[in-house]
Design a protein around this motif. Structure first.
Motif, short mmCIF file in Angstrom:
data_model
loop_
_atom_site.label_atom_id
_atom_site.label_comp_id
_atom_site.label_asym_id
_atom_site.label_seq_id
_atom_site.Cartn_x
_atom_site.Cartn_y
_atom_site.Cartn_z
N ASN A 208 0.83 -1.20 0.00
CA ASN A 208 0.00 0.00 0.00
C ASN A 208 0.86 1.25 0.00
O ASN A 208 1.94 1.27 0.58
N ILE A 209 0.38 2.25 -0.71
CA ILE A 209 1.09 3.53 -0.73
C ILE A 209 0.12 4.56 -0.19
O ILE A 209 -1.10 4.39 -0.27
N ARG A 210 0.65 5.61 0.41
CA ARG A 210 -0.23 6.59 1.04
C ARG A 210 0.13 8.02 0.60
O ARG A 210 1.30 8.38 0.61
N ILE A 211 -0.89 8.76 0.24
CA ILE A 211 -0.67 10.17 -0.09
C ILE A 211 -0.55 10.96 1.21
O ILE A 211 -1.48 11.01 2.00
N LEU A 212 0.62 11.53 1.44
CA LEU A 212 0.85 12.27 2.69
C LEU A 212 0.58 13.76 2.50
O LEU A 212 0.27 14.46 3.45
N ARG A 213 0.75 14.23 1.28
CA ARG A 213 0.42 15.62 0.98
C ARG A 213 -0.17 15.66 -0.43
O ARG A 213 0.50 15.25 -1.37
N PRO A 214 -1.42 16.10 -0.58
CA PRO A 214 -2.02 16.09 -1.92
C PRO A 214 -1.37 17.14 -2.82
O PRO A 214 -0.86 18.15 -2.34
N GLY A 215 -1.38 16.86 -4.10
CA GLY A 215 -0.81 17.79 -5.07
C GLY A 215 -1.46 17.52 -6.42
O GLY A 215 -2.50 16.85 -6.50
N VAL A 216 -0.83 17.99 -7.46
CA VAL A 216 -1.43 17.88 -8.79
C VAL A 216 -1.55 16.41 -9.24
O VAL A 216 -2.44 16.05 -10.01
N ILE A 217 -0.66 15.56 -8.72
CA ILE A 217 -0.80 14.12 -8.97
C ILE A 217 -1.59 13.53 -7.80
O ILE A 217 -1.17 13.66 -6.64
N GLY A 218 -2.72 12.91 -8.09
CA GLY A 218 -3.58 12.39 -7.03
C GLY A 218 -3.90 10.92 -7.23
O GLY A 218 -3.25 10.23 -8.03
N VAL A 219 -4.90 10.44 -6.51
CA VAL A 219 -5.28 9.02 -6.56
C VAL A 219 -5.56 8.58 -8.00
O VAL A 219 -5.09 7.52 -8.44
N THR A 220 -6.28 9.39 -8.76
CA THR A 220 -6.63 9.03 -10.14
C THR A 220 -5.38 8.78 -10.98
O THR A 220 -5.27 7.76 -11.67
N GLU A 221 -4.45 9.72 -10.91
CA GLU A 221 -3.24 9.62 -11.73
C GLU A 221 -2.38 8.44 -11.27
O GLU A 221 -1.84 7.70 -12.10
N LEU A 222 -2.27 8.25 -9.96
CA LEU A 222 -1.47 7.14 -9.44
C LEU A 222 -2.08 5.80 -9.86
O LEU A 222 -1.37 4.87 -10.26
N THR A 223 -3.41 5.73 -9.80
CA THR A 223 -4.09 4.48 -10.18
C THR A 223 -3.83 4.16 -11.65
O THR A 223 -3.50 3.02 -12.00
N THR A 224 -3.95 5.16 -12.50
CA THR A 224 -3.72 4.95 -13.94
C THR A 224 -2.31 4.42 -14.20
O THR A 224 -2.12 3.44 -14.93
N VAL A 225 -1.34 5.06 -13.57
CA VAL A 225 0.06 4.66 -13.77
C VAL A 225 0.29 3.23 -13.28
O VAL A 225 0.90 2.41 -13.98
N LEU A 226 -0.25 2.90 -12.11
CA LEU A 226 0.02 1.58 -11.53
C LEU A 226 -0.72 0.47 -12.29
O LEU A 226 -0.18 -0.61 -12.50
N ARG A 227 -1.96 0.76 -12.74
CA ARG A 227 -2.71 -0.24 -13.52
C ARG A 227 -1.96 -0.59 -14.80
O ARG A 227 -1.84 -1.75 -15.17
N ALA A 228 -1.45 0.45 -15.46
CA ALA A 228 -0.73 0.22 -16.71
C ALA A 228 0.53 -0.62 -16.45
O ALA A 228 0.85 -1.53 -17.22
N ALA A 229 1.20 -0.33 -15.35
CA ALA A 229 2.42 -1.09 -15.01
C ALA A 229 2.09 -2.54 -14.67
O ALA A 229 2.84 -3.46 -15.01
N LEU A 230 0.92 -2.74 -14.04
CA LEU A 230 0.49 -4.10 -13.70
C LEU A 230 0.25 -4.90 -14.98
O LEU A 230 0.69 -6.04 -15.13
N LEU A 231 -0.42 -4.26 -15.95
CA LEU A 231 -0.69 -4.91 -17.24
C LEU A 231 0.60 -5.26 -17.97
O LEU A 231 0.70 -6.29 -18.62
N ARG A 232 1.60 -4.41 -17.85
CA ARG A 232 2.89 -4.66 -18.50
C ARG A 232 3.75 -5.64 -17.70
O ARG A 232 4.87 -5.96 -18.11
N GLY A 233 3.27 -6.02 -16.51
CA GLY A 233 4.02 -6.97 -15.68
C GLY A 233 5.17 -6.34 -14.93
O GLY A 233 6.06 -7.03 -14.44
N GLU A 234 5.16 -5.00 -14.82
CA GLU A 234 6.27 -4.33 -14.11
C GLU A 234 6.10 -4.39 -12.60
O GLU A 234 7.07 -4.27 -11.86
N ILE A 235 4.85 -4.51 -12.15
CA ILE A 235 4.62 -4.73 -10.72
C ILE A 235 3.80 -6.01 -10.57
O ILE A 235 3.07 -6.40 -11.49
N GLU A 236 3.94 -6.65 -9.41
CA GLU A 236 3.31 -7.96 -9.23
C GLU A 236 1.84 -7.86 -8.88
O GLU A 236 1.03 -8.69 -9.27
#
Ligand code: TXA
Ligand code: MG
Length: 347
Positions: free
Chosen positions: A184-212
């Motif tokens: 799990n990762i936690r947003i400690l200070r919100p900014g221009v990159i938020g949950v939506t952007e982090l989710t998009t990035v991580l989902r794409a990496a999961l599909l590419r097999g870069e994260i388990e």
């Protein structure tokens, strides 16, 4: 006031000598010192009047440099940096014992790493060839500097050199994410990159097999499992102008209360109240009106927020009323809400 404007190469020389330099980033300006130099880091605390228990973000040229300092990037951290750096994302990572960067973290076992996306910042980091500890360039508790003029006005000769990189393009501080765990990762200070952007990035990496597996993305919390504040800075009053601010509604602005000498609001609110809108404060019937920009353009509002507070301070009025908005559910809207609540909370 004698502030020294310097080039990037002059700044690099000053930093190597243990001096402080203000440099631009895409979020807000940083007050930089070599992160491995204890006396230079100490000078940051003195220049800002910053509480000693509040550690400093470290700025790196790239992920290779982060690893060169023995900081291990998990698959998740690597993915986030690959997608968002250089850029407005700072990751809280584990710092190896007896790291040379300990001065910047106050001896903690964790460090916040950031790779800023500004050509002059990157050029500076490349020439200096070591990480720069750099909190936002402002007296502790005040709004972050987004234009060189407001920082020179604030910090004056407490800093040896100033690099002018124009107006910061984002205008509010980077998103801080605790990326010490891959579960799990936690947003400690919100900014221009938020949950939506982090989710998009991580989902794409999961599909590419870069994260388990897909990490759980936790929302903002100032307190970690041990009941300790994860980002000590969150405990202190923040982002405030000198002028006392009160929160108000557009109705109060329409009634033009004479005991309120200045208002800050969006263009839309100002028009609704029948006020003029200008890029500089407008004086109408003895009351000042300052615009944040249009609510249709949240990026513009973020870019101008702290500068508008600086313009307010220049007016030297005894108080001002801030007409707040909903700001919407985008990541930037969320970050604006966070900053403005803190600006208003110090009163
Ligand atoms: O956009 C930004 O992040 C700007 C630019 C200059 O890069 N920097 C910035 O730094 O906003 P500062 O110092 O104003 O805010 C850093 C926050 C503080 O709340 C501090 O407590 C927290 O990060 N922090 C820094 N290092 C930490 C660490 N090792 N562990 C926990 N919290 C840390
Ligand atoms: Mg700050």
């Amino acid at each position: 006031m004698m502030c020294m404007r310097v080039s990037v190469s002059q700044a690099a020389q000053l930093l190597a000598l243990g001096k402080l330099v203000v440099f631009p980033t895409e979020t807000v300006y940083g007050l930089g010192a070599c992160a491995d130099n204890p006396s230079a880091v100490e000078a940051i605390y003195i220049a800002k009047g910053r509480p000693r228990d509040n550690p400093l973000i470290c700025h790196f040229y790239n992920t290779l440099e982060i690893e060169r300092f023995g900081i291990v990037l998990s698959s998740v951290a690597r993915t986030l940096f690959a997608a968002c750096s250089p850029g407005p994302l700072s990751l809280l990572l584990t710092l190896p014992q007896s790291s040379s960067l300990a001065p910047a973290t106050g001896g903690r076992e964790s460090i916040i790493c950031r790779i800023p996306n500004h050509p002059l910042a990157l050029e500076l980091l490349r020439i200096v060839d070591r990480p720069l500890a750099a909190p936002s360039a402002n007296t502790s508790g005040r709004m972050s500097g987004t234009q060189i003029e407001m920082i020179e006005h604030d910090l004056q000769e407490r800093v040896t050199g100033y690099i002018d990189g124009g107006e910061a393009s984002i205008g509010i501080e980077s998103t801080i994410v605790d990326a010490r765990s891959v579960e799990n990762i936690r947003i400690l200070r919100p900014g221009v990159i938020g949950v939506t952007e982090l989710t998009t990035v991580l989902r794409a990496a999961l599909l590419r097999g870069e994260i388990e597996s897909m990490p759980v993305i936790l929302g903002r919390s100032e307190v970690d499992v041990d009941g300790q504040s994860t980002t000590p800075g969150a405990r202190y009053g923040h982002y405030a102008p000198h002028t006392p601010l009160i929160a108000g509604s557009v109705r109060e602005m329409i009634s033009r209360k004479k005991d309120i000498p200045a208002y800050i609001a969006t263009e839309e609110w100002l028009r609704e109240a029948g006020c003029e809108v200008g890029s500089v404060p407008v004086l109408q019937e003895g009351i000042w009106y300052l615009t944040l920009g249009s609510r249709q353009d949240l990026s513009g509002i973020a870019r101008r927020l702290y500068y508008t507070l600086y313009q307010l301070d220049q007016l030297k009025v005894k108080k001002a009323c801030f007409v707040n908005e909903q700001w919407g559910s985008s990541s930037l809207g969320h970050a604006l809400k966070d900053r403005i609540e803190r600006i208003l909370a110090v009163r």
